[in-house]
Design an enzyme around this catalytic site. Sequence first.
Site, PDB file in Angstrom:
ATOM      1  N   LYS A  78       0.847  -1.200   0.000  1.00 13.01           N
ATOM      2  CA  LYS A  78       0.000   0.000   0.000  1.00 13.01           C
ATOM      3  C   LYS A  78       0.883   1.251   0.000  1.00 13.01           C
ATOM      4  O   LYS A  78       1.920   1.288   0.684  1.00 13.01           O
ATOM      5  CB  LYS A  78      -0.913  -0.018   1.243  1.00 13.01           C
ATOM      6  CG  LYS A  78      -2.009   1.033   1.238  1.00 13.01           C
ATOM      7  CD  LYS A  78      -2.897   0.948   2.492  1.00 13.01           C
ATOM      8  CE  LYS A  78      -4.036   1.965   2.445  1.00 13.01           C
ATOM      9  NZ  LYS A  78      -4.888   1.897   3.655  1.00 13.01           N
ATOM     10  N   SER A 158      -9.986   2.285   2.633  1.00 15.64           N
ATOM     11  CA  SER A 158      -9.008   2.972   1.809  1.00 15.64           C
ATOM     12  C   SER A 158      -8.027   2.026   1.097  1.00 15.64           C
ATOM     13  O   SER A 158      -7.417   2.428   0.110  1.00 15.64           O
ATOM     14  CB  SER A 158      -8.194   3.933   2.681  1.00 15.64           C
ATOM     15  OG  SER A 158      -7.392   3.230   3.595  1.00 15.64           O
ATOM     16  N   SER A 182     -10.471   0.158   6.955  1.00 19.04           N
ATOM     17  CA  SER A 182      -9.819   0.269   5.643  1.00 19.04           C
ATOM     18  C   SER A 182      -9.195  -1.016   5.126  1.00 19.04           C
ATOM     19  O   SER A 182      -8.804  -1.078   3.959  1.00 19.04           O
ATOM     20  CB  SER A 182      -8.751   1.365   5.670  1.00 19.04           C
ATOM     21  OG  SER A 182      -9.356   2.623   5.542  1.00 19.04           O
TER      22      SER A 182
END
Lengths: 495, 502
Positions: A78, A158, A182
Amino acid sequence: MTDLSKLTIADARDAMRKGNFTAVELTEQYLGAIEAADVLNAFSTNTPDIARAQAAAADMRIAKGDAPDMCGIPLGIKDLFCTKGVQTQAASHILDGFKPEYESTITSQLFDAGAVMLGKLNMDEFAMGSSNETSFYGPVTSPWRRGNEETKLTPGGSSGGSASAVSADLCLGATGTDTGGSIRQPAAFTGIVGVKPTYGRCSRWGVVAFASSLDQAGPMVKTVRDSAIMLEAMAGHDAKDSTSADLAVPNFEAALTGDIRGKKIGIPKEYRLDGMPDEIETLWQEGAEKLRDAGAEIVDISLPHTKYALPAYYVIAPAEASSNLSRYDGVKYGHRAKLNAGEGITEMYERTRAEGFGDEVQRRVMIGAYVLSAGFYDAYYIRAQKVRTLIKQDFEQVFAEGIDQILTPATPSAAFGLGEMANADPIKMYLNDVFTVTVNLAGLPGVSVPAGLDASGLPLGLQLIGQPWNEADMLNTAFALEQASGFAAKPARWW
Amino acid sequence: MTNLAYTEPKAKVIAGAKEDWELVIGLEVHAQIASKAKLFSGASTQFGAEPNSNVAFVDAAMPGMLPVVNEFCVEQAIRTGLGLKAKINLMSRFDRKNYFYPDLPQGYQISQLYHPIVGEGEILVDMEPGVARKVRVERIHIEQDAGKSVHDMDPEMSFVDLNRTGVGLMEIVSFPDIRGPEEAAEYVRKIRQIVRYLGTCDGNMQEGSMRADVNVSVCRPGDYERFRESGDFKHLGTRCEIKNMNSMRFIQQAIDVEARRQIAILEDGGSIDQETRLYDNVKGETRPMRSKEEAHDYRYFPCPDLLPLEIEQSWVDKIAASLPELPDEKKARFVKNFGMTEYDASVLTADVANAEYFEAVAKGRDGKQAANWVINELFGRLKKEDHGIEDSPISANQLGGIIDLIAKGDISGKIGKELFEIVWTEGGDPAEIVEARGMKQVTDFGAIEAAMDKIMADNPAQVEKAKANPKLAGWFVGQIMKATGGKANPKAVNETVRKKLG
């Protein structure tokens, strides 16, 4: 020949140890898959050179016969994780071109274990969002589609790039971060497993901060077993993070016996929301029944302060974020606005931040500044902290009464279309986190397990909430649920 | 050790154009913790390093970087708290103070607003022998220093040096117990003295290791007493805070100037705005630091990157047991044990190195003599040469040796001063120098008598005069001293002259 794209981490580990294929071969397969999946916009930066070098090194370790479990496993990282010398922007314009001089503790640990980084994964800007639409890189598209529709769907957020990439077989696993859901919400939206560990289990050092008291990194993978393997490699005490717990990391994979006889699974009545789709309700009930069939005891419980969790979360998280994001000021790195003659530092701050931050980030920074400001601090921040304590006590109470895990839906709906919420009240988007934020507020571990499909063929997930520091037992129950659910659906490839 | 008795001084009164006014002053002293590493990073705190060379990723507020508290700095704050007889809080917490400034890379300063590590204490501020003000300390908290913005290197750009960013500070906050500019300066001096005794801050004001923010208000005589009785601030005037003072002299001047500014406004029927001001020592005025629109709302909240700071009482006890004797106790002991005046004791205890030097000299010797030599000869000479005690060319041992020679009667006090000069410039063992250079005073009555006899024989007229007028005997004393090269024991000479002249 094995279809390298359909492997799990456990499969790949075992096969590479047997010499069925090499890490280099595996990595090439995934680099190719990523290239072919550009349309998903899951990756923000590709790092093929790093991947090839790491894979070659992994092959040498595997050949020597003492390679760790994650050795040679191709991962996506990420964009919130600082990776040395590799663009790290938290999907924000304000960190344009930022390349850290340091490696986050978690990626260090993964790379030390031999894992391979394929690239950086798209996400909501600064991890603020539930649909991956706040990214400066543009939204991530889910590989899943509603029946035969061509509507582009959100992978959730997210960690949307992570979810999309794992679900579309662009990597074997991905790192995610979870501040209010998330990891778990996008995992549920894309039919994969996502674990949010106990707060303090994984180091936050080198992970761009959103809300420090809530942020926790975790694995996003295809199976519960993979989550156990990857979590073990990510977890551990880090003296550089004062909130990291000095506790030994158990062998999570060894805990996956599937035997949950006698376990007490709590079903919290407060998670039954008005207007929740019947499909979710049914999925939840069926999940409970599967656990009962596997020998667990299903117990109705009450977590009375649940309804205050979302408002409290949307005070605390923005408050911390408003302060954490103050460092992005154009002075030291990243984007800096061009100034006109005669303009000074105030204009530089104002314009840099106005240009550099997207709407959602600006909204949360302003909410955060507001709830901390003189005259409002007690009414908002202090009150929210009190609510947080009560929510934590709710959980402590039920765990003290012998509940081992709590079963809830992971999300109040299946994935929605990109742009569908564009004109909605932001609060509607925030409702995505309604089942997940309590876990962050209480610092507990949670896991989202794919449990079924909705009528249009989209995945739905269930969440198990564990006792603090007992991810092992939580994952074992998740393992039992996974086995009982037999979830095997994959998105049909259209990209 | 008990402290010396004292009385509190009167508050300073300033006569305005219409009436009399009193001052009420509170100070926030920022003392840099004597630590080699910064408060939350491992970077060095060395002064004067190349700009931006002592900067860790945490200090530069790189994304994802986290603070880890330096235990040594915490220990120094506890030590300082104990030195100020203050309550040590076993649970304290760090808060973030949010504001934007280029030399504050994080956009917040980590400080301790809500739960400081040290609670109430006190400081005895000495004004003159027998007069002192007890000033209550409200709290001490730990915080990060900011960096330095440099605006004068380029006409269009500003530069930032982050070397100081994140250096640990102790902020020592007083109650508004200080009643005059001199007291304020003495208060800072006393804190400096105590932290230097404790070794928790080097007290170097030129290098910015100690700075003070001064809160000043004025009130009418009697109002302050009403405030102390009731605790109600309504009895006091509105205060202004003068920021960043780094010399005792400027603190005094700034308070005086600020008080007079406030008095003039009040006597004119105006009112004081509570604000932050800066002192301009060139123009001799204070002026507002920022406009009202720019007033900060610091949005303090607990720093989520750091756990509450929980410390064990046993650790505090261990630190307490390691504290040195502090200035007040040392001074009282010097007065009591060495029979010196409080003034001399103050001079000798001003600095712990001075006090240690004196004690080494005084050991096994007459304390008053030792004090005289250390204060008058040594300190006088050091001051003249602008040396500190650590640079003294004469060791305590050497000075002790000189005093011993005088005490034994081997040399006179006058020769002692000459000997001091020789040891100062050339070094060496005083006794050996006296021996080698024949400086020993002559107490041999025979030799003195012989000299007297010769002088009497050579100067019969003087003998007659002196016999008639005994006041003229001094001439013979001078002649004998001259004849013996000043080494004759004055006492023996006087005796001999008196005897011979009958």
